[in-house]
Structure formats: structure tokens, C-alpha cells
Design an enzyme around this catalytic site. Sequence first.
Site, PDB file in Angstrom:
ATOM      1  N   SER A 245       8.747 -10.320   0.625  1.00 20.31           N
ATOM      2  CA  SER A 245       7.970  -9.174   0.171  1.00 20.31           C
ATOM      3  C   SER A 245       8.334  -7.912   0.951  1.00 20.31           C
ATOM      4  O   SER A 245       9.432  -7.376   0.793  1.00 20.31           O
ATOM      5  CB  SER A 245       6.479  -9.491   0.280  1.00 20.31           C
ATOM      6  OG  SER A 245       5.711  -8.468  -0.312  1.00 20.31           O
ATOM      7  N   LEU A 246       7.454  -7.419   1.803  1.00 21.36           N
ATOM      8  CA  LEU A 246       7.757  -6.279   2.662  1.00 21.36           C
ATOM      9  C   LEU A 246       9.107  -6.459   3.352  1.00 21.36           C
ATOM     10  O   LEU A 246       9.874  -5.505   3.516  1.00 21.36           O
ATOM     11  CB  LEU A 246       6.654  -6.128   3.714  1.00 21.36           C
ATOM     12  CG  LEU A 246       6.993  -5.302   4.961  1.00 21.36           C
ATOM     13  CD1 LEU A 246       7.102  -3.842   4.593  1.00 21.36           C
ATOM     14  CD2 LEU A 246       5.973  -5.533   6.052  1.00 21.36           C
TER      15      LEU A 246
END
Length: 310
Positions: free
Chosen positions: A89-90
Site C-alpha cells: 500500500s503506502l
Amino acid sequence: MKLGILMSGQGAQKVGMGADLYEQVPAYKETIDEASKVLGYDIMSTIVNDEDNVKQTQYTQPAILAMSTAIYRSLADVMPKPQATLGLSLGEYSALVAADVLDFDQAMRIIKDRGAYMQKAGDENPGKMVAVMTDDQDLVVKTVETLQANGKRVYPANYNTFNQLVIGGVEADVNEAMQALTDAGVARMVELPVSGPFHTPLMSSAADKLTDRLADEEFAPMSFDVYSNTTGQKFTDVKATLLDQIVSPTYFAQALQAMVDDGVDTLIEFGPSDTLYKFARKIVGKDVKRYKVTNFKTYQEVREMLAATE
């Protein structure tokens, strides 16, 4: 060595993360200080050493990106060119920085805004996320789809391993899904300490804002492959994938398997925790070597390992 770098995602954060690296590794300190200038506040005092802020999405995301990149830069003098990177994700932004697709300062500015958008979306749409531990992920998906057909807002969110699928959504609807899964024989579920129902349609307002934010951003060619946990394969259209990522499930297990199938035989996780290091054991087994850099001790260990392979 065919090296694959894993970049930590949100949820890995903790008070004091990277403090010993900041004190003892000049290249690490230089990168964190650079990030602080871009953000307009000091990462170490505002986030790392603040128990309240370290839990907030708007602060956590920039701090993890800065830490992962700082570790990567600190080992660059002894590390062979990676064959590939993969972030959760991030962590995809950290992976794209490592592969020169995003300039570090550019990524910090984007993540400062992305974190704020997601914080606001989470505040406006409070929810819950739960890791469901079962190798029958079809059961989880079918249970969720049945509830959706009845108007419930609960969704598959993270395919972390082939026996861990995170679901997220409105708290009451997630609770209903948990009960249905318990009735179906699922024995273990773990609630996650997150501030919003990430990677679900409930984050659509953040995706809309990020669409406008990224409209004029330019991306450079990749210096090596970056795998996306949004698609489970190598990045192709970077901008579109980063926008889809906000509201779509992550497929970390599938992306890591694809990366290893393409030849990666050594993995190192950079970030505040060893979550991806642990996931990797469950996904690709013992044949792939695994390392982690989460603090000064593990930094020294990995640095010595890399130096010995030069």
C-alpha cells in the site's frame, strides 16, 4: 544475489521508530532531515516521539515513507542493484522512489497530502478492519458478497498471505461478517488498529482528491521492476494504479509470488516492522532468503551481509 526490496506499509509504525538509526547513521539522519524540510515539521519530534501523532494517518504515512527511503539510501553503498521492489500500500511509494520513478521530495509532498485525504475520509467514514485467518479465502469473499447483496458495506481489503485476508467496512457490517464467518467455522480473526476502512469504497473521497492531486505529476522510467500490490503484477500505468490503490484490495501475496517467480531469491524489508518479512515466509517459504532492517542492530547485520557479498 537477485535482490527484492520490500517496503513497509501503514500499520508498521510505532513510537521511537528509527530513533537509533537517526542517532547513529549519518545518511539516515540526512534523509529524515530532508523529509522534515519538505513536510514543514520535524519528523522526529512531531511523529516518532509522539504517541498520539504516530497513530494518525496524516502523520504516519510520511514518516514511514521517510524511514524506508532513509534505510535504502543508508545501504546504497554496499547494496547491489535490486532486481525489483514491492511495497504494501503506502510502501508502493517507497518502492517507486527506490526505482527512481518518483523523486523523494516529490513523493513526500504527495504522501503528505495523501495521508491528509485518507485521514479525513476515515474520520468521515469510521470503520473497522479485521484480519481473517483461513486458507479458505473463497469462503470469506462469498460471505462478504452475500452481505453486500443485502446492502451491507463490508469488503475484502488486503490479501496479505494465502491464509490471511483482511476485510473492512462499516463497523456494524464488519461485525456481522465476523459472526457469519464464525458460524461458518473460521476460528481466528484479529481486529487491526487502523483509523479507517482502507482499501474499500468507503475511501472514495480520498481517491477523488488524489486524482486531482496527481493530475499534473510526472513519473520517470523505472530503473528496475516495481511490483504493485494493487494488481499483483509489475507496474505499468503508475498513476492509474496509485489511484485505484485507495479503494481497491491489495494483493501483496500474489505480487510477492510473482516477483519470486521472476527470479528474486533474496528479500529485505525496510521499515518500522518486520510484517512483510513474516508474510514472505508464509507466501514463498524457506528457499528465499529473508532479512529485515527495522533498527540499528538489524541495519548492522544486513550491512555486514551485503558487504560480504560484494
